[in-house]
Scaffold this motif. Structure first.
Motif, PDB file in Angstrom:
ATOM      1  N   LEU A 237      16.691  15.539 -35.505  1.00  0.00           N
ATOM      2  CA  LEU A 237      15.295  16.087 -36.296  1.00  0.00           C
ATOM      3  C   LEU A 237      15.162  15.244 -37.337  1.00  0.00           C
ATOM      4  O   LEU A 237      16.104  14.771 -38.086  1.00  0.00           O
ATOM      5  N   CYS A 238      13.946  14.953 -37.614  1.00  0.00           N
ATOM      6  CA  CYS A 238      13.378  14.037 -38.604  1.00  0.00           C
ATOM      7  C   CYS A 238      13.256  14.950 -40.079  1.00  0.00           C
ATOM      8  O   CYS A 238      13.508  16.131 -39.875  1.00  0.00           O
ATOM      9  N   GLN A 239      13.350  14.246 -41.363  1.00  0.00           N
ATOM     10  CA  GLN A 239      13.055  15.337 -42.306  1.00  0.00           C
ATOM     11  C   GLN A 239      12.112  16.276 -42.197  1.00  0.00           C
ATOM     12  O   GLN A 239      12.676  17.489 -42.380  1.00  0.00           O
ATOM     13  N   PRO A 240      11.054  15.904 -42.052  1.00  0.00           N
ATOM     14  CA  PRO A 240      10.072  16.962 -42.013  1.00  0.00           C
ATOM     15  C   PRO A 240      10.133  18.370 -41.228  1.00  0.00           C
ATOM     16  O   PRO A 240      10.012  19.493 -41.374  1.00  0.00           O
ATOM     17  N   CYS A 241      10.649  17.782 -39.978  1.00  0.00           N
ATOM     18  CA  CYS A 241      11.000  18.728 -38.664  1.00  0.00           C
ATOM     19  C   CYS A 241      12.118  19.613 -39.104  1.00  0.00           C
ATOM     20  O   CYS A 241      12.067  20.831 -38.798  1.00  0.00           O
ATOM     21  N   PHE A 242      13.169  18.834 -39.804  1.00  0.00           N
ATOM     22  CA  PHE A 242      14.225  19.761 -40.077  1.00  0.00           C
ATOM     23  C   PHE A 242      13.907  20.881 -41.088  1.00  0.00           C
ATOM     24  O   PHE A 242      14.148  21.979 -40.830  1.00  0.00           O
TER      25      PHE A 242
ATOM     26  N   LEU B  23      14.214   9.036 -31.341  1.00  0.00           N
ATOM     27  CA  LEU B  23      13.288   9.589 -32.241  1.00  0.00           C
ATOM     28  C   LEU B  23      13.638  11.003 -32.441  1.00  0.00           C
ATOM     29  O   LEU B  23      14.245  11.599 -31.520  1.00  0.00           O
ATOM     30  N   CYS B  24      13.021  11.642 -33.329  1.00  0.00           N
ATOM     31  CA  CYS B  24      12.962  13.068 -33.625  1.00  0.00           C
ATOM     32  C   CYS B  24      12.564  13.666 -32.372  1.00  0.00           C
ATOM     33  O   CYS B  24      11.483  13.303 -31.972  1.00  0.00           O
ATOM     34  N   VAL B  25      13.242  14.846 -31.787  1.00  0.00           N
ATOM     35  CA  VAL B  25      12.660  15.489 -30.647  1.00  0.00           C
ATOM     36  C   VAL B  25      11.664  16.320 -30.661  1.00  0.00           C
ATOM     37  O   VAL B  25      10.954  16.634 -29.897  1.00  0.00           O
ATOM     38  N   ALA B  26      11.355  16.672 -31.874  1.00  0.00           N
ATOM     39  CA  ALA B  26      10.286  17.527 -32.392  1.00  0.00           C
ATOM     40  C   ALA B  26       9.137  16.977 -32.120  1.00  0.00           C
ATOM     41  O   ALA B  26       7.981  17.363 -31.514  1.00  0.00           O
ATOM     42  N   CYS B  27       8.639  15.727 -33.263  1.00  0.00           N
ATOM     43  CA  CYS B  27       7.442  15.107 -33.594  1.00  0.00           C
ATOM     44  C   CYS B  27       7.554  13.789 -32.572  1.00  0.00           C
ATOM     45  O   CYS B  27       6.302  13.488 -32.494  1.00  0.00           O
ATOM     46  N   LYS B  28       8.546  13.374 -32.084  1.00  0.00           N
ATOM     47  CA  LYS B  28       8.473  11.953 -31.288  1.00  0.00           C
ATOM     48  C   LYS B  28       8.138  11.035 -32.379  1.00  0.00           C
ATOM     49  O   LYS B  28       7.710   9.865 -31.622  1.00  0.00           O
TER      50      LYS B  28
END
Ligand SMILES: [Zn+2]
Ligand SMILES: [Zn+2]
Length: 363
Positions: free
Chosen positions: A27-32, A9-14
């Motif tokens: 990173l996922c799209q919104p976190c990037f 999973l994205c490391v920022a929002c998990k």
């Protein structure tokens, strides 16, 4: 349904699947998008809303390429955020300037549809599209400067014809790109003054700034390097700001991919640099190509090039000391460099080198 493996999973929002790995972090799209927006917002800290001052007027030169279009998208969002959060209003207003590419080269396709898309998607700003030769209307010193290059032409000619014959008299790709670039900067500064702006916000990425640094050193423009890559005063008395300076070219490409709104604004890059032989390329184009092909593999090295140049101490404020009539580099510190006679002493070493590549007509 099997539960998602947190390792994937994205490391920022998990909470979401990553769209890319950015600086070793999936990173996922919104976190990037928020990662990139935050890097730019930090560079815009000087333009937060102020209690006792109207919004700063900023000029954004929009080439409708990926970088400057992303900057427009990011600053539009930043301004909306300031307006929604702050009773004082926005910290800045944007004046968007497009220099019509068909006035630079008739082979370049029309950007009308992309310009209209920008206005439609980001309607809160003031837009203009101007030809390169309008420099004669807004920069009253430019005719004298062309005279310093040995270029004398029929005064009754239109601005467009004058500029065409000046540019046609330049015999090498490097000198043409070098002088075109200086004319563009002067045009942008002149419009920024006309609109009463206090700063120009340029869309150069870290990768582009690295290419510029290397090309400037190769062209003997080391002395004027700092204002071309660093936030602060330029020799024309106009502040320059490079809010995308912490983002790599590959990250900007991904940003466009992940932002549907931008896809109708950005003109696809049709410059087939690879198909040109190295002999026909200017130093600027070569450095850009170098950064695209090699720099992407070693982004840390490119960041270092820019950081090192950024540390060079150079006071770029306008002074009363003699300066180059084309690029405003100080002439004083170049006393040891031979000039080719008295008529050339208004040009710096680098501009003299470009002048050597101009064929002066006998007309
Ligand atoms: Zn995320
Ligand atoms: Zn110069």
């Amino acid at each position: 349904m099997p539960s998602k493996d947190p390792k994937n999973l994205c490391v920022a929002c998990k909470g979401a699947e990553p769209c890319a790995t950015i600086r070793n972090r999936p990173l996922c799209q919104p976190c990037f998008i928020s990662f990139a927006d935050a890097k730019t917002a930090r560079r815009m800290a000087n333009y937060r809303p102020q209690r006792d001052a109207p919004p700063a007027k900023l000029l954004l030169p929009l080439s409708l390429g990926a970088s400057s279009s992303i900057l427009l998208n990011m600053l539009d969002k930043l301004r909306e955020r300031q307006l929604s959060k702050n009773p004082l209003g926005a910290g800045f207003d944007l004046y968007v300037l497009v220099i019509d590419p068909s006035s630079i080269s008739p082979q370049l396709p029309s950007v009308k549809a992309h310009f209209d898309a920008a206005k439609e998607h980001y309607p809160s700003h003031t837009y203009s599209i101007v030809p390169l030769h309008s420099i004669f209307d807004v920069d009253l010193d430019i005719k004298n400067t062309l005279g310093d290059f040995g270029f004398v032409d029929d005064e009754s000619k239109s601005g467009a014809d004058l500029l065409d014959s000046f540019r046609a008299s330049i015999s090498t790709a490097t000198a043409r790109a070098d002088l075109d670039n200086l004319l563009l900067i002067r045009l942008v500064v002149a419009y920024a003054r006309k609109y009463d702006c206090e700063a120009v916000v340029w869309g150069d990425s870290d990768s582009r700034l690295a290419a510029k640094t290397l090309a400037n050193v190769a062209k003997g423009r080391g002395i004027s390097l700092t204002w071309q890559i660093r936030d602060g005063p330029s020799p024309w008395g106009m502040q320059f700001c490079f809010p995308l300076r912490e983002l790599y070219r590959s990250e900007l490409d991904l940003y466009v991919e992940q932002t549907p709104k931008l896809q109708s604004v950005v003109v696809p890059n049709t410059q087939q640099a690879e198909s040109l032989s190295t002999r026909d390329l200017s130093i600027d184009a070569l450095m850009n190509q170098y950064i695209v092909t090699h720099g992407e593999k070693y982004p840390g090295v490119m960041a270092n090039v820019v950081r090192t140049a950024d540390k060079l101490e150079q006071d770029n404020s306008p002074t009363s000391d003699p300066e180059c009539s084309m690029c405003s580099a100080p002439l004083q510190s170049q006393g040891s460099i031979a000039v080719h006679g008295n008529d050339t002493n208004r040009l710096c070493y680098a501009c003299l080198r470009s002048r050597d590549d101009i064929r002066v007509s006998n007309a």
